[in-house]
Motif scaffolding. Structure first.
Motif, PDB file in Angstrom:
ATOM      1  N   VAL A  70       0.832  -1.211   0.000  1.00 27.08           N
ATOM      2  CA  VAL A  70       0.000   0.000   0.000  1.00 27.08           C
ATOM      3  C   VAL A  70       0.869   1.265   0.000  1.00 27.08           C
ATOM      4  N   ARG A  71       2.041   1.194   0.626  1.00 18.48           N
ATOM      5  CA  ARG A  71       2.961   2.341   0.590  1.00 18.48           C
ATOM      6  C   ARG A  71       3.411   2.610  -0.850  1.00 18.48           C
ATOM      7  N   LYS A  72       3.701   1.533  -1.577  1.00 20.54           N
ATOM      8  CA  LYS A  72       4.130   1.684  -2.978  1.00 20.54           C
ATOM      9  C   LYS A  72       3.030   2.274  -3.841  1.00 20.54           C
ATOM     10  N   GLN A  73       1.783   2.038  -3.414  1.00 19.59           N
ATOM     11  CA  GLN A  73       0.641   2.583  -4.174  1.00 19.59           C
ATOM     12  C   GLN A  73       0.251   3.983  -3.686  1.00 19.59           C
ATOM     13  N   GLY A  74       1.043   4.546  -2.780  1.00 22.27           N
ATOM     14  CA  GLY A  74       0.832   5.936  -2.392  1.00 22.27           C
ATOM     15  C   GLY A  74       0.041   6.168  -1.115  1.00 22.27           C
ATOM     16  N   PHE A  75      -0.263   5.104  -0.356  1.00 27.04           N
ATOM     17  CA  PHE A  75      -0.995   5.272   0.908  1.00 27.04           C
ATOM     18  C   PHE A  75      -0.040   5.852   1.951  1.00 27.04           C
ATOM     19  N   GLU A  76      -0.394   7.026   2.515  1.00 25.13           N
ATOM     20  CA  GLU A  76       0.540   7.719   3.413  1.00 25.13           C
ATOM     21  C   GLU A  76       0.046   7.824   4.856  1.00 25.13           C
ATOM     22  N   ASN A  77      -1.117   7.258   5.155  1.00 22.08           N
ATOM     23  CA  ASN A  77      -1.650   7.419   6.510  1.00 22.08           C
ATOM     24  C   ASN A  77      -0.962   6.474   7.500  1.00 22.08           C
ATOM     25  N   ILE A  78      -1.450   6.492   8.732  1.00 25.72           N
ATOM     26  CA  ILE A  78      -0.802   5.776   9.836  1.00 25.72           C
ATOM     27  C   ILE A  78      -1.004   4.263   9.707  1.00 25.72           C
ATOM     28  N   ILE A  79       0.096   3.507   9.817  1.00 28.39           N
ATOM     29  CA  ILE A  79       0.002   2.045   9.869  1.00 28.39           C
ATOM     30  C   ILE A  79       0.695   1.573  11.150  1.00 28.39           C
ATOM     31  N   ILE A  80      -0.107   0.975  12.045  1.00 30.12           N
ATOM     32  CA  ILE A  80       0.435   0.430  13.295  1.00 30.12           C
ATOM     33  C   ILE A  80       0.434  -1.092  13.183  1.00 30.12           C
ATOM     34  N   MET A  81       1.613  -1.675  13.316  1.00 27.88           N
ATOM     35  CA  MET A  81       1.770  -3.121  13.184  1.00 27.88           C
ATOM     36  C   MET A  81       1.505  -3.787  14.533  1.00 27.88           C
ATOM     37  N   MET A  82       0.684  -4.836  14.533  1.00 27.58           N
ATOM     38  CA  MET A  82       0.465  -5.628  15.744  1.00 27.58           C
ATOM     39  C   MET A  82       1.324  -6.880  15.627  1.00 27.58           C
ATOM     40  N   ASP A 110      -6.280   0.030  26.703  1.00 27.86           N
ATOM     41  CA  ASP A 110      -6.063   1.454  27.020  1.00 27.86           C
ATOM     42  C   ASP A 110      -4.784   1.961  26.358  1.00 27.86           C
ATOM     43  N   VAL A 111      -3.761   1.117  26.359  1.00 24.11           N
ATOM     44  CA  VAL A 111      -2.479   1.485  25.733  1.00 24.11           C
ATOM     45  C   VAL A 111      -2.665   1.651  24.230  1.00 24.11           C
ATOM     46  N   LEU A 112      -3.419   0.739  23.624  1.00 21.01           N
ATOM     47  CA  LEU A 112      -3.681   0.822  22.179  1.00 21.01           C
ATOM     48  C   LEU A 112      -4.425   2.117  21.842  1.00 21.01           C
ATOM     49  N   VAL A 113      -5.473   2.419  22.595  1.00 19.37           N
ATOM     50  CA  VAL A 113      -6.260   3.635  22.341  1.00 19.37           C
ATOM     51  C   VAL A 113      -5.387   4.880  22.513  1.00 19.37           C
ATOM     52  N   ALA A 114      -4.558   4.889  23.568  1.00 14.55           N
ATOM     53  CA  ALA A 114      -3.672   6.037  23.807  1.00 14.55           C
ATOM     54  C   ALA A 114      -2.684   6.201  22.654  1.00 14.55           C
ATOM     55  N   ILE A 116      -3.113   5.258  19.511  1.00 10.88           N
ATOM     56  CA  ILE A 116      -3.838   5.756  18.333  1.00 10.88           C
ATOM     57  C   ILE A 116      -4.117   7.250  18.477  1.00 10.88           C
ATOM     58  N   GLU A 117      -4.579   7.655  19.655  1.00 11.36           N
ATOM     59  CA  GLU A 117      -4.869   9.078  19.872  1.00 11.36           C
ATOM     60  C   GLU A 117      -3.616   9.928  19.709  1.00 11.36           C
ATOM     61  N   ASN A 118      -2.501   9.414  20.218  1.00 17.51           N
ATOM     62  CA  ASN A 118      -1.228  10.117  20.097  1.00 17.51           C
ATOM     63  C   ASN A 118      -0.817  10.256  18.633  1.00 17.51           C
ATOM     64  N   LYS A 119      -0.960   9.170  17.889  1.00 13.98           N
ATOM     65  CA  LYS A 119      -0.570   9.182  16.470  1.00 13.98           C
ATOM     66  C   LYS A 119      -1.473  10.128  15.675  1.00 13.98           C
ATOM     67  N   VAL A 120      -2.768  10.067  15.957  1.00 17.76           N
ATOM     68  CA  VAL A 120      -3.711  10.928  15.236  1.00 17.76           C
ATOM     69  C   VAL A 120      -3.371  12.395  15.503  1.00 17.76           C
ATOM     70  N   ARG A 121      -3.046  12.673  16.769  1.00 19.23           N
ATOM     71  CA  ARG A 121      -2.712  14.054  17.129  1.00 19.23           C
ATOM     72  C   ARG A 121      -1.412  14.511  16.462  1.00 19.23           C
ATOM     73  N   PHE A 122      -0.421  13.619  16.444  1.00 14.57           N
ATOM     74  CA  PHE A 122       0.897  14.023  15.943  1.00 14.57           C
ATOM     75  C   PHE A 122       1.027  13.940  14.428  1.00 14.57           C
ATOM     76  N   PHE A 123       0.359  12.951  13.829  1.00 16.49           N
ATOM     77  CA  PHE A 123       0.613  12.708  12.416  1.00 16.49           C
ATOM     78  C   PHE A 123      -0.459  13.245  11.478  1.00 16.49           C
ATOM     79  N   LEU A 124      -1.727  13.151  11.876  1.00 16.91           N
ATOM     80  CA  LEU A 124      -2.761  13.512  10.902  1.00 16.91           C
ATOM     81  C   LEU A 124      -2.899  15.009  10.651  1.00 16.91           C
TER      82      LEU A 124
END
Length: 232
Positions: A70-82, A110-114, A116-124
């Motif tokens: 998806v990166r090669k196809q131009g997707f630039e949003n947040i990807i969090i690997m589990m 709670d850690v996962l939600v935190a 995501i919220e951190n990433k959304v705040r910093f990256f989006l």
């Protein structure tokens, strides 16, 4: 309250996927989901979610391959690997597939939600934020430095370390503080591991890594980042 942010949850373990999807919906996110790598790749490119939670091991296509595709196809949003094992993090770093961050299973919701919220705040909202020091630009959202028109890749951990320093220029930062920011609360890394990453980072940002101009050691404490603007 709706956050009007769509998250794709890609996980083949039905129980875990249900728990994650349910929690994210409770938090007000729009959620789309998939249990298969090939299907997920199509879903991500069609829907362009703000965040993708992507399992490492998937049927059809491995998570890391989905990320690369998806990166090669131009997707630039947040990807969090589990990932199931912390060792996989080394693989992510080694191959630089374009993962924004990772979380190790089993994780606390709670850690996962935190995270995501951190990433959304910093990256989006600030996707275009670029930090400059000397003649170097740091592009945190693509884990890269740009100098003299050349791109220098950073690993996930190097990217996190540098970003934290650039957000705290001139401040003395203890090793403990840095390890908490970079590896998180459940970290069992030692200071030697941190120092090793700093040494590698210096090789990418310093003209002379043995006599660092930017990333300086504070004896008995940790480090501080100095940007005198002299070289701009």
């Amino acid at each position: 309250m709706s956050k009007d942010i769509t998250i794709a949850v890609v996980e083949d373990d039905e129980n875990l996927r249900f728990l994650v999807v349910h929690r994210l919906m409770t938090e007000g996110y729009n959620v789309i989901q998939s249990a298969n790598g090939l299907e997920a790749e199509q879903l991500i490119m069609d829907q362009k979610p703000a965040v993708v939670l992507l399992d490492w091991m998937l049927p059809g296509k491995e998570g890391i391959e989905v990320c690369e595709a998806v990166r090669k196809q131009g997707f630039e949003n947040i990807i969090i690997m589990m990932t199931a094992k912390s060792q996989d993090v080394d693989k992510i770093d080694a191959y630089s597939y374009g993962v924004t961050d990772y979380i190790t299973k089993p994780f606390n919701m709670d850690v996962l939600v935190a995270m995501i919220e951190n990433k959304v705040r910093f990256f989006l909202p600030k996707n275009s934020d670029i930090y400059t020091f000397g003649d170097t630009e740091h592009h945190p959202n693509i884990h890269s430095l740009v100098r003299d028109g050349k791109k220098i890749e950073l690993t996930i951990l190097e990217n996190r370390i540098l970003l934290y320093f650039l957000q705290n220029v001139g401040k003395e930062i203890t090793r403990e503080e840095l390890m908490e920011v970079v590896w998180g609360y459940s970290s069992n890394v030692n200071t030697r591991t941190l120092d090793m990453h700093v040494v590698r980072l210096r090789k990418k940002i310093e003209t002379n890594p043995d006599k660092p101009h930017y990333l300086q050691t504070v004896r008995g404490l940790g480090y501080k980042f100095i940007d005198t603007k002299e070289e701009e």
